[in-house]
Design an enzyme around this catalytic site. Sequence first.
Site, PDB file in Angstrom:
ATOM      1  N   ASP A  64      75.437  -4.267 -14.598  1.00 61.68           N
ATOM      2  CA  ASP A  64      75.923  -2.865 -14.837  1.00 61.68           C
ATOM      3  C   ASP A  64      77.237  -2.810 -13.757  1.00 61.68           C
ATOM      4  O   ASP A  64      77.867  -1.652 -13.548  1.00 61.68           O
ATOM      5  CB  ASP A  64      74.939  -1.771 -13.978  1.00 61.68           C
ATOM      6  N   LYS A  92      75.704   6.941 -12.582  1.00 59.03           N
ATOM      7  CA  LYS A  92      75.864   6.773 -14.161  1.00 59.03           C
ATOM      8  C   LYS A  92      74.633   7.185 -14.962  1.00 59.03           C
ATOM      9  O   LYS A  92      73.624   7.315 -14.414  1.00 59.03           O
ATOM     10  CB  LYS A  92      76.255   5.342 -14.561  1.00 59.03           C
TER      11      LYS A  92
END
EC number: 2.7.1.148
Length: 282
Positions: A138, A13
């Site tokens: 996350d 990401k």
Amino acid sequence: MSTPQLVLPAPAKLNLMLHILGRRPDGYHELQTLFQFLDYGDELGFSVREDGEIHLQTDVPGVPHDSNLIVKAARALQQQSGCTLGMDIWLEKRLPMGGGIGGGSSDAATTLLALNHLWQLGWDEDRLAQLGLTLGADVPVFVRGHAAFAEGVGEILTPVDPEEPWYLVLVPQVSVSTAEIFSDPLLTRDTPPIKVRPVPKGNSRNDCKAVVERRYPEVRNALNLLGKFTEAKLTGTGSCVFGAFPNKAEADKVSALLTETLTGFVAKGSNISMLHRKLQIL
């Protein structure tokens, strides 16, 4: 190595922006960030065991077996679900540790989704994301698999659909400690909150950048080099830096110039993670 029953990606990401609004009484930081996935990442293989044991068959240098987020995720799901089955897990590691591109969190999320499928638990995304949050802030965005504007400590997610350019990601050979950056006395902690929509563009930045640049000259060097060709940004708390390009050819051209001295890769931005695209066809 035996052939795994299931092979799934664990995508990287990027934090397209990261604003720190303040520090909470519990020591965590209130933040706003924009997550987007890359079509690039680690790869994990899974095979069910009947004896209930969880075995990561791949050594990860510097990370003890029982401390690996993959093993922690598998054991947490096993314990919470009461499942008596086990799992053999293999890891092909491409994402750097301490790079700010989500390697450990993504591996954990892929593990949760894979085991939910292979153990036939039937857990929904909300339940898996809630368990994922206990492993790391996350992890939920990887469980949900959609680009998102995140608030709170990163756990309040609003799906968004920013542009999907090609990115060149440079990987300085340093591992940045998130705790070290967030505890730095010079870290900006008073950025005013912004609205989710429109998707943040011009007024976005990474509040960790100045601290990381000061502590890690390798990161500052990568930002300066990439900044000669496009706007260079830091993802997460570093160490990776990235720049957007309108097409693969332009990203590849700059990559060829910079990766003579720096490690890096070119990848397409994606608002639906490649993990979820793979799961949809199972």
